[in-house]
Design an enzyme around this catalytic site. Structure first.
Site, short mmCIF file in Angstrom:
data_model
loop_
_atom_site.label_atom_id
_atom_site.label_comp_id
_atom_site.label_asym_id
_atom_site.label_seq_id
_atom_site.Cartn_x
_atom_site.Cartn_y
_atom_site.Cartn_z
N ARG A 26 -22.30 6.44 15.16
CA ARG A 26 -22.69 5.23 15.89
C ARG A 26 -23.27 4.18 14.94
NH1 ARG A 26 -26.48 8.70 19.64
NH2 ARG A 26 -24.77 10.11 19.11
N LYS B 164 -25.53 20.24 9.40
CA LYS B 164 -24.86 21.06 10.39
C LYS B 164 -24.85 22.52 9.94
CE LYS B 164 -21.42 17.54 11.75
NZ LYS B 164 -21.75 17.40 13.18
#
Length: 491
Positions: free
Chosen positions: A345, A271
């Site tokens: 996920r 990020k």
């Protein structure tokens, strides 16, 4: 812990408090404040008249979020009165929660706060208690600060069982919400997966909730490829914590799964620096599951609840998973990792397989899963996907609890974006509809089990200014919705 809540039938003049909160309702037709006898339900005419003069002098109109602090009239023991606008409907529980929360925030530094309930309706009194406790929240782990105030809710009939019951429930619920806020606000160096697992064990000690934890060796042996893969870049090893609450003769069995990425750097798909600032909050789903299970046990709900906390730290290193790696998940499905920043996920999928294997009546998962949730619904509204019946019941529970949620679809045409040329699935799909694609990915791991997925990426952490009973930082989003859903199954 949330502010302690006391219920009393003391008249406002006799209340031994430092600050007295009074709600003002706006007249929807005239735009002015409604008559003092209505607004100040439990006050004497003298108090009502004196405060009405102050309201007029200040030009207050009772709109939502309007708060003003004034010196208390001589007839009161309180030092100050906090006037808070509730909008046009003083019987709306969520409007009351927000108004009381905003008012109690304005009493910072005062140890004893009284809140004059606008009526003795149990739903309103419960909302007063919740708003006061949540508005008085302070995170004190890293600095000395003003303590949370003791809150006294002033009503006409404090001994009424219905009122005692709603205040006792409010205490349990707000303690769960503020415990989640504490975990979310904790620095990631102090809340590694192992530390989170230990915090869960300590929180459950002495309760009817049993706790089990799988360490890295057990996760590898059990084929939890998602949790192991995400956590392998960090020296802080992953964990899978299971919480079990089993009352006698339960009306239903609900499994809850929470995403617990204790810090998300994005892994090798790193990020940008500004994108990491709030990533200590990427475990908010697991925190919500932990304290929902504990609150269900404290409330004695006749529903069996099994919670799963999928805990890992997503870091870049020479041992981190790479884009292009293929993971074998719990249950055998394979996933091609195209982006290591779509890690939530992966840990959720492993836990969902275990949850579905229990054959519960429903599985709910909650996660700070996608930035796409923020794009679609903004920072305050949870996106809910899944089996229509369960999805809609979750949204109804959110509405009833005062949390904002919206039912979202799972379009079948987006599923093809998850096809891999070398594995069963990829972990990311096409650019558009990212929140929905993430939901479709999770659906692959629940089979035919009735299921709903709550994406709380925005609602879990308030980056802006405090509002209502919501502070800056961790919010505790999802707890009230999950508890409301469990209570609906109990009925």
């Amino acid at each position: 812990m949330s502010s302690p809540i006391v219920l009393r039938s003391t008249a406002p003049e006799a209340a031994d408090v430092e600050a007295l909160v009074v709600l003002l309702a706006r007249d929807s037709e005239s735009g002015s404040v409604k008559g003092s006898a209505h607004v100040l339900a439990a006050s004497t005419s003298t108090v009502a008249e004196e405060l009405a003069d102050a309201v007029a002098a200040l030009g207050l109109i009772g709109k939502a979020e309007e708060v003003a602090t004034i010196p208390a009239p001589p007839v009161l023991k309180a030092d100050v009165v906090v006037l808070a606008g509730v909008g046009a409907d003083p019987a709306d529980p969520e409007a009351v929660r927000r108004a009381v929360g905003a008012a109690v925030r304005a009493t910072k530094g005062r140890a004893r706060v009284g809140v004059l309930a606008p009526s003795d309706d149990p739903s309103v009194v419960g909302a007063v208690a919740e708003g006061a406790a949540l508005g008085g929240y302070a995170f004190t782990r890293y600095r000395s600060t003003d303590p949370e105030p003791e809150v006294t809710v002033l009503v006409a009939k404090a001994r009424a069982k219905a009122l005692r019951d709603v205040v006792e429930r409010a205490q349990v619920v707000t303690e769960a919400v503020t415990a989640v806020r504490d975990l979310v606000n904790t620095g990631p160096g102090d809340l590694t997966p192992e530390a989170f697992a230990e915090a869960a064990r300590q929180a459950a000690a002495g309760t009817k909730v049993k706790v089990a934890s799988l360490d890295l060796k057990a996760l590898r042996a059990g084929g939890y490829g998602g949790i192991v893969g995400v956590g392998q870049g960090s020296p802080n090893e992953p964990r899978l914590v299971t919480l079990s609450y089993t009352p006698s003769r339960p009306a239903a069995h609900v499994a809850l799964v929470g995403k617990g990425i204790t810090f998300d750097s994005g892994g090798l798909s790193l990020k940008p620096p500004t994108g990491m600032i709030t990533m200590k909050s990427d475990m908010a789903g697991a925190a919500a599951v932990l304290h929902t299970v504990l609150a269900a046990a404290r409330l004695g709900l006749p529903v069996q609840v099994t919670g799963f906390l999928a805990l890992a730290e997503n870091m870049p290193s020479g041992d981190a998973q790479r884009p292009g790696d293929v993971l074998t998940m719990r249950g055998g499905k394979t996933v091609e990792v195209l982006n290591t920043d779509a890690e939530g996920r992966l840990v959720m999928a492993d836990a969902l397989v275990d949850a579905a294997a229990l054959e519960p009546d429903a599985v709910l998962d909650i996660a700070t899963l996608t930035g796409a949730q923020l794009i679609a619904l903004g920072p305050r509204v949870t996106g809910v996907m899944g089996t229509p019946e369960v999805r809609d019941a979750v949204v109804a529970a959110a509405d009833a609890s005062g949390e904002q949620a919206w039912a979202m679809p799972l379009p079948e045409d987006l599923r093809q974006g998850l096809d891999s040329t070398i594995a069963d699935l990829t972990n990311v799909g096409d650019r558009f509809g990212g929140m929905l694609t993430a939901g479709l990915f999770l659906r692959e791991f629940v089979g035919d089990t009735p299921w709903a997925h709550l994406d709380i990426a925005g609602p879990s952490f308030n980056e802006g200014s405090p509002w209502g009973y919501t502070p800056k930082g961790g919010t505790g989003a999802g707890v009230r919705t999950l508890l409301g859903y469990l209570e609906s199954r109990a009925r």
